[in-house]
Design an enzyme around this catalytic site. Sequence first.
Site, short mmCIF file in Angstrom:
data_model
loop_
_atom_site.label_atom_id
_atom_site.label_comp_id
_atom_site.label_asym_id
_atom_site.label_seq_id
_atom_site.Cartn_x
_atom_site.Cartn_y
_atom_site.Cartn_z
N ILE A 138 0.84 -1.20 0.00
CA ILE A 138 0.00 0.00 0.00
C ILE A 138 0.87 1.26 0.00
O ILE A 138 1.69 1.44 0.90
CB ILE A 138 -0.92 0.03 1.23
CG1 ILE A 138 -1.78 -1.23 1.30
CG2 ILE A 138 -1.80 1.27 1.21
CD1 ILE A 138 -2.57 -1.37 2.58
N GLY A 189 -0.48 -19.97 6.06
CA GLY A 189 0.76 -19.22 5.95
C GLY A 189 0.66 -17.77 6.34
O GLY A 189 1.61 -17.02 6.18
N GLU A 192 2.94 -16.83 11.63
CA GLU A 192 4.21 -17.50 11.85
C GLU A 192 4.03 -18.64 12.86
O GLU A 192 3.03 -18.71 13.58
CB GLU A 192 5.24 -16.51 12.39
CG GLU A 192 5.50 -15.31 11.49
CD GLU A 192 6.32 -15.66 10.26
OE1 GLU A 192 6.91 -16.77 10.24
OE2 GLU A 192 6.36 -14.85 9.33
N LYS A 207 4.75 -0.16 13.60
CA LYS A 207 4.21 0.58 12.47
C LYS A 207 3.51 1.87 12.93
O LYS A 207 3.61 2.90 12.27
CB LYS A 207 3.24 -0.31 11.68
CG LYS A 207 3.94 -1.50 11.03
CD LYS A 207 2.96 -2.52 10.48
CE LYS A 207 3.68 -3.70 9.87
NZ LYS A 207 2.75 -4.76 9.41
#
Length: 430
Positions: A138, A189, A192, A207
């Site tokens: 993004i 997937g 983790e 973030k």
Amino acid sequence: MMRTRPLKVALLGCGVVGSEVARIMTTHADDLAARIGAPVELAGVAVRRPDKVREGIPAELITTDATALVKRGDIDVIVEVIGGVEPARTLITTAFAHGASVVSANKALLAQDGASLYAAAQEHGQDLYYEAAVAGAIPLIRPLRESLAGDKINRVMGIVNGTTNFILDKMDTSGAGYSEALDEATALGYAEADPTADVEGFDAAAKAAILAGIAFHTRVRLDDVYREGMTEVTAADFASAKEMGCTIKLLAICERAADGESVTARVHPAMIPLSHPLASVREAYNAVFVEADAAGQLMFYGPGAGGAPTASAVLGDLVAVCRNKLNGANGPGESAYTQLPVSPMGDVVTRYHISLDVADKPGVLAQVATVFAEHGVSIDTVRQQGKDGEASLVVVTHRAPDAALSGTVEALRKLDTVRGVASIMRVEGE
């Protein structure tokens, strides 16, 4: 006219993202050269396991000596996708000192020590770009740093972790419990083997620190971000949310105070109305909602993780940095001129949704209401259901300082008529 001498690029790390960067550099070489104004050449790849087969990368480019690679002196751009704080920090600052600009996807390092990286880049006249550090493919960092540079940003709120959004979305749409939804995310997937960084909010907090620093032109470190994970969210919470016309998301929220004198950054689960654009973000997608004075409300949406999406953001930065190299210019550096303080979570004005298990007898609601009043918290709505001497009491508050709301909850726990606090969740997006 295109320059014939190539710009040399070295890659630190060749995992899921790094291998995609190398592949795109090779398969789209002509397009990249046309967009940049000069060809780009992959001049070295630093890895930990040199014996692993890496399709499309000549064996002579592989090295385990990352330090020697960044010190070569003929490298124009270093792409760092190894993650972590060290040795990434030392390698990046060494690259600056030896004449290379840096493109990084390292959210943890930028959130913890972005100021020193900016300072090193400025000292040596190099660029530091990191679009891939937040929200994958993004375009978000560059719009905040450049497109909205002339505006005043007041709030950034978003879903910035695909794993947690996938889990919460499955809990919402299928009625699955947390463990069941996590197992599905792992099998596909998205999660983790050790999902702690995602589900406990550490990834989103890093973030949030980066976004707050850019949006408010002030330094916000990872330690400044209030963090709450989403492992305690239950199917009952989603049932309560649906009764309110809401859903639940793990949100990163960065806000400028109403008086403009401070900022806050936080990550926690929250109920948001189904009418809010973020409520419709499904599965492992990310979305960030930005509120600015002149631009108004903007939303950025797309895949927030994965090899190809993240590599797309890396290559976008690579093109920009290479263009700067050719023009003898630099892109935007750190903008921290406001130096605003970061307020603690207790000062943040929020709303609460509180579910209490109480005795089903007269006077309980009056006792609970008294506690709210004593702490200066106004009740918006209250709902009570009872059977066989036990009852549930659901209270939604008006906005109040978080410290007052937390104090209210602690006082409620001490009431003899309150059997327990079933759940507490903030309400956002209204």
